[in-house]
Design an enzyme around this catalytic site. Sequence first.
Site, PDB file in Angstrom:
ATOM      1  N   SER A  65       1.096  -1.490   0.095  1.00 53.17           N
ATOM      2  CA  SER A  65       0.110  -0.085   0.271  1.00 53.17           C
ATOM      3  C   SER A  65       1.020   0.941   0.122  1.00 53.17           C
ATOM      4  CB  SER A  65      -0.873   0.052   1.251  1.00 53.17           C
ATOM      5  OG  SER A  65      -2.070  -0.874   0.644  1.00 53.17           O
ATOM      6  N   LYS A  68      -0.186   3.409  -2.777  1.00 51.73           N
ATOM      7  CA  LYS A  68      -1.223   4.660  -2.463  1.00 51.73           C
ATOM      8  C   LYS A  68      -0.448   6.385  -2.292  1.00 51.73           C
ATOM      9  CE  LYS A  68      -4.867   1.772  -0.867  1.00 51.73           C
ATOM     10  NZ  LYS A  68      -4.034   0.594  -0.397  1.00 51.73           N
ATOM     11  N   SER A 125      -5.777   2.944   5.285  1.00 45.14           N
ATOM     12  CA  SER A 125      -5.383   2.452   3.697  1.00 45.14           C
ATOM     13  C   SER A 125      -5.977   1.041   3.171  1.00 45.14           C
ATOM     14  CB  SER A 125      -4.755   1.384   3.716  1.00 45.14           C
ATOM     15  OG  SER A 125      -3.202   1.399   2.467  1.00 45.14           O
TER      16      SER A 125
END
Length: 375
Positions: A65, A68, A125
Amino acid sequence: MNIVQSIQPRQLLGRLLGLFAAMFVIGLAGFSAVAHAGYAAIVIDPATGEVLSNVNADEQNYPASLTKMMTLYLTFQALQSGKLKVDQDLSVSTWAASRAPTKLGLRAGQTVSVNDCILGMVTKSANDAATVVAESLGGSEGHFADMMNAQAQLLGMSSSHFANANGLPDPDNKSTARDLAKLAMALYHDFPQYSHYFSTKEFVFRGQLIRGHNNLMDRYPGMDGLKTGFTDASGFNLASTAVHDGHRLFAVVLGGRSARARDNLMARLLDDGFDHRPTPDALVAQASMGGTTRRVLAALSPIETADAEDAPVTHRRAHAAAPACKPHRGRSCPQVAKSSGKAKGKSKQGTTRLAHRDRKGKKPVMLAASQDKHE
């Protein structure tokens, strides 16, 4: 007599198992040759560009993640250009709603604000929120991934490739500690007006309190961002930034064996960085998940999970855990404080600050999302 007939069944089974194991090992060797170092760490002083610690910083790993951060970069870019507005509502597609956890639980046909998507990505997340933004900006997540890769090249992230907007498992989603540190620094340098988002630890979404995964911000003085990441294949990842006496550092850890090990290593890296000394390579290796076979098997797993809830971090200091103490003649082991919350240095929440110094930094901000829409 036929050779096969002369072999006892048990011997034949053993030989077959041995042959299978050999073929499996060869397959792993071929797979691992194209992929990942397994763990990495880097600390950079953005004021000078000096790399203060560097372990496997240019070896490709799965970013999970931390992907992101690029989705957020393009989101902030769209906000800055006026293509998006913070209070703008975005449509939730069936594809976005179907993304694997962790997520905000968005449903197809709903709308969600850009602000809530940003907060969902930073704290929980949220994979569904990342896909909503991706489809809004790129038309499809696949085209948005092309936008991510184009921006990565502009930022000098030459060893990175993004396959989706959220970091869910994909063998084509890869980056390096150095590239991710470049991205983290670019987020703060290019969009200072939005950097406060990264210090958000929790927010209210449709009446529900959404808590973040970045537990180290509660215990490391001066830390005010950025992002956690986890998949079975990547291990526990973390990109962080912290300020001490007006001096900011950025750091990235990839491939931690647990949230606790990752956070303790990050704290040690930052402590050493502020003291202007490198962190020993051995400490970085000790904190890693290790094991090429385990990593390959995780990468081949059909189950998509990312950023599972981290277990609470209970280590009591910034530095990596010392080996277990074994008393012997002339040496006694220090007593371990019981988990009653009365140990010296404990906070009101019963946890202990990981750092030894009183670092000055921004206070974490809680941003409340709209509670009266899209119930």
